[in-house]
Design an enzyme around this catalytic site. Structure first.
Site, PDB file in Angstrom:
ATOM      1  N   HIS A   1     -18.146   0.487  17.638  1.00 16.78           N
ATOM      2  CA  HIS A   1     -19.486  -0.096  16.888  1.00 16.78           C
ATOM      3  C   HIS A   1     -19.486  -1.540  17.748  1.00 16.78           C
ATOM      4  CE1 HIS A   1     -22.451  -2.114  14.587  1.00 16.78           C
ATOM      5  NE2 HIS A   1     -22.779  -0.932  13.882  1.00 16.78           N
TER       6      HIS A   1
ATOM      7  N   THR B   1     -26.978  -7.335   8.842  1.00 14.31           N
ATOM      8  CA  THR B   1     -26.687  -6.037   9.284  1.00 14.31           C
ATOM      9  C   THR B   1     -26.786  -6.294  10.789  1.00 14.31           C
ATOM     10  OG1 THR B   1     -27.084  -3.590   9.421  1.00 14.31           O
ATOM     11  CG2 THR B   1     -29.105  -4.964   9.492  1.00 14.31           C
TER      12      THR B   1
ATOM     13  N   HIS C   1     -65.403   2.481  47.333  1.00 10.32           N
ATOM     14  CA  HIS C   1     -65.383   3.796  47.792  1.00 10.32           C
ATOM     15  C   HIS C   1     -64.837   3.899  49.167  1.00 10.32           C
ATOM     16  CE1 HIS C   1     -67.507   4.956  43.965  1.00 10.32           C
ATOM     17  NE2 HIS C   1     -68.338   4.148  44.547  1.00 10.32           N
TER      18      HIS C   1
ATOM     19  N   SER D   1     -39.684   0.198  63.086  1.00  7.64           N
ATOM     20  CA  SER D   1     -39.471   1.412  63.172  1.00  7.64           C
ATOM     21  C   SER D   1     -38.246   1.815  63.924  1.00  7.64           C
ATOM     22  CB  SER D   1     -40.793   2.390  63.569  1.00  7.64           C
ATOM     23  OG  SER D   1     -40.377   3.633  64.023  1.00  7.64           O
ATOM     24  N   SER D   2     -37.457   2.777  63.261  1.00 12.35           N
ATOM     25  CA  SER D   2     -36.187   3.255  64.137  1.00 12.35           C
ATOM     26  C   SER D   2     -36.360   4.003  65.675  1.00 12.35           C
ATOM     27  CB  SER D   2     -35.423   4.070  63.146  1.00 12.35           C
ATOM     28  OG  SER D   2     -36.177   5.525  62.923  1.00 12.35           O
TER      29      SER D   2
END
Length: 463
Positions: free
Chosen positions: A85, A111, A160, A286-287
């Site tokens: 607990h 509590t 849109h 980028s690789s």
């Protein structure tokens, strides 16, 4: 004490994002160690008020306060192995460090979830005040600077995914200044409204009523030590809606960051290229394609939002607890700090990238020029209608089709149509100039941008 290389951790929040300087500050409020320390802080507040009520001595209260500063999360976890607990383990660790006289008053009349819920409300409230709000305000201020800097920069509007009538780039950014400002205020309010409880095992003050004629007043006094208020009603737990609303404000704020990032990511597409992320001289996009410069920061924010947004569903599930309490939120509620850290990491990322945002004015103009001759369709239709044309929308629609077919500017066709001559004659010089110079058809975009920035500078109390 457990010692582990961060790259042995499981959560990317620890091994990937903890490499950022800000993570140490996050840990102060959101780590497991912080949680235990905040729980101990609630226990200290309890004993301090017990002393004020004459239940124990001031010396006992001081002793408990000093003990709370000495406990470690490692000791509490070790004790929990025995007790099974967590709060009883915390209480035992505190009692081990005080005199026999002081021991009875630790956790007196409370509590476990008096301690747990109150401590969580306190640390989330303070994390909001000390970390989240300052960071969000810094981001808002950065966006304000961009908005004002480019308040006059023409940009084609888009609805849109299609070109619409023009705005300015600053006006587009001002949207996010306003949306973020509203969320900051909401988050501030929800954090301030996080509540605690000192009302016992089922919330009816059964234990505290044995000692206090007004146990609610006692509860209020304990929570006042922590600068918190009591829930209007509690069972073994605080009413879940306080925390639910707080987390919702976090997630909806995160959504605005994702929406902004999405817009900025799309504006970096090769065929649009209106903005760009600053690249360090050694940065790789980028690789395999050395020429690429990917919008990685904005994509990261969108990705983080995708991870944390669905967790709101779990928070709604945590709203349900049988009778005075069950344990079905015990594990899931422990992940709330991750939502906060995710939001903070994304906010800080956006602050850094936005401070170096590259706006390509040449491409902004190029994209606007693509369809600028068609922009005048709207003001032409409105002006014709205002001067009494019975079917202005339809005549302008047909004109746009003819202009496209013949490859002519729409405005040139106006004077060719005999039926439009009486209306054209009524247009004043300002109205005619607007049709000749579509870039002037931006409404009050500039003024609105300034107004939005001024409003939120004042509301957020920014310098």
């Amino acid at each position: 004490m457990i010692s582990r290389n961060i790259f042995e951790n499981i959560s990317p929040l620890d091994h990937r994002y903890s490499l950022k300087d800000e993570f140490q500050a996050y840990s102060t409020y959101l780590s497991e160690e912080a949680k235990v320390k905040y729980q101990a802080q609630v226990e200290v507040a309890l004993v301090k008020v017990l002393a004020k009520y004459g239940i124990c001595s001031e010396e006992v209260a001081k002793e408990v306060e000093e003990a709370a500063q000495k406990i470690s999360v490692e000791n509490v976890y070790e004790e929990e192995k025995r007790t099974k607990h967590n709060i009883r383990a915390l209480v035992n660790c505190l009692q081990d460090k005080v005199s026999e006289e002081a021991k009875p008053y630790i956790h007196f009349t409370t509590t476990s979830f008096d301690i747990v819920d109150t401590a969580n409300s306190l640390r989330y409230k303070e994390a909001t005040e000390e970390l989240i709000l300052p960071n969000l305000k810094e981001l808002a201020e950065t966006l304000m600077e961009i908005a004002l800097r480019d308040k006059d920069t023409i940009q084609v509007g888009r609805t849109h995914g299609q070109h619409a009538v023009p705005v300015t780039f600053g006006f587009a950014i001002a949207e996010y200044v306003s949306r973020l400002g509203n969320r900051i205020k909401e988050l501030e309010n929800r954090a301030q409204n996080l509540r605690g409880k000192i009302s016992g095992a089922v919330g009816a003050y059964n234990a505290s009523h044995l000692f206090f004629t007004d146990p609610e007043e006692f509860e209020n006094d304990v929570l006042a030590e922590l600068n918190l208020e009591a829930a209007t009603h509690s069972t073994q737990i605080v009413e879940p809606e306080y925390l639910l609303d707080y987390v919702h404000s976090l997630i909806s704020t995160f959504g605005i960051l994702a929406s902004f990032s999405d817009d900025m990511r799309h504006l970096q597409r090769s065929e649009i290229a209106e903005v760009g992320e600053y690249f360090d001289k050694d940065q790789v996009g980028s690789s395999t394609m050395p020429h690429k410069r990917n919008p990685i920061n904005y994509e990261n924010v969108k990705s983080m939002w995708k991870e944390f947004m669905p967790r709101m569903v779990t928070r709604y599930q945590d709203q349900l607890s049988e009778h005075q309490r069950d344990l079905t939120n015990s594990a899931s509620s422990r992940f709330i700090p991750e939502i906060i850290v995710g939001l903070l990491a994304s906010t800080n990322r956006l602050i850094k990238v936005c401070k170096k945002l590259v706006v390509d004015h040449k491409n902004l103009k190029k994209n606007f020029d693509q369809n600028k001759e068609m922009v005048v369709a709207e003001p032409l239709y409105i002006l014709l209608a205002s001067y009494g044309h019975p079917d202005a929308h339809e005549i302008v629609r047909k004109l746009t089709l003819e202009a496209e077919e013949r490859g002519l500017p729409l405005r040139e066709l106006i004077t060719e149509k005999e039926e439009l001559e009486p209306y054209w004659a009524k247009f004043d010089e300002k109205q005619r100039q607007l049709l000749i110079n579509p870039e002037k058809y931006i409404g009050i975009a500039v003024e609105k941008t300034e107004k939005v920035v001024d409003y939120w500078q004042e509301e957020l109390e920014l310098d």
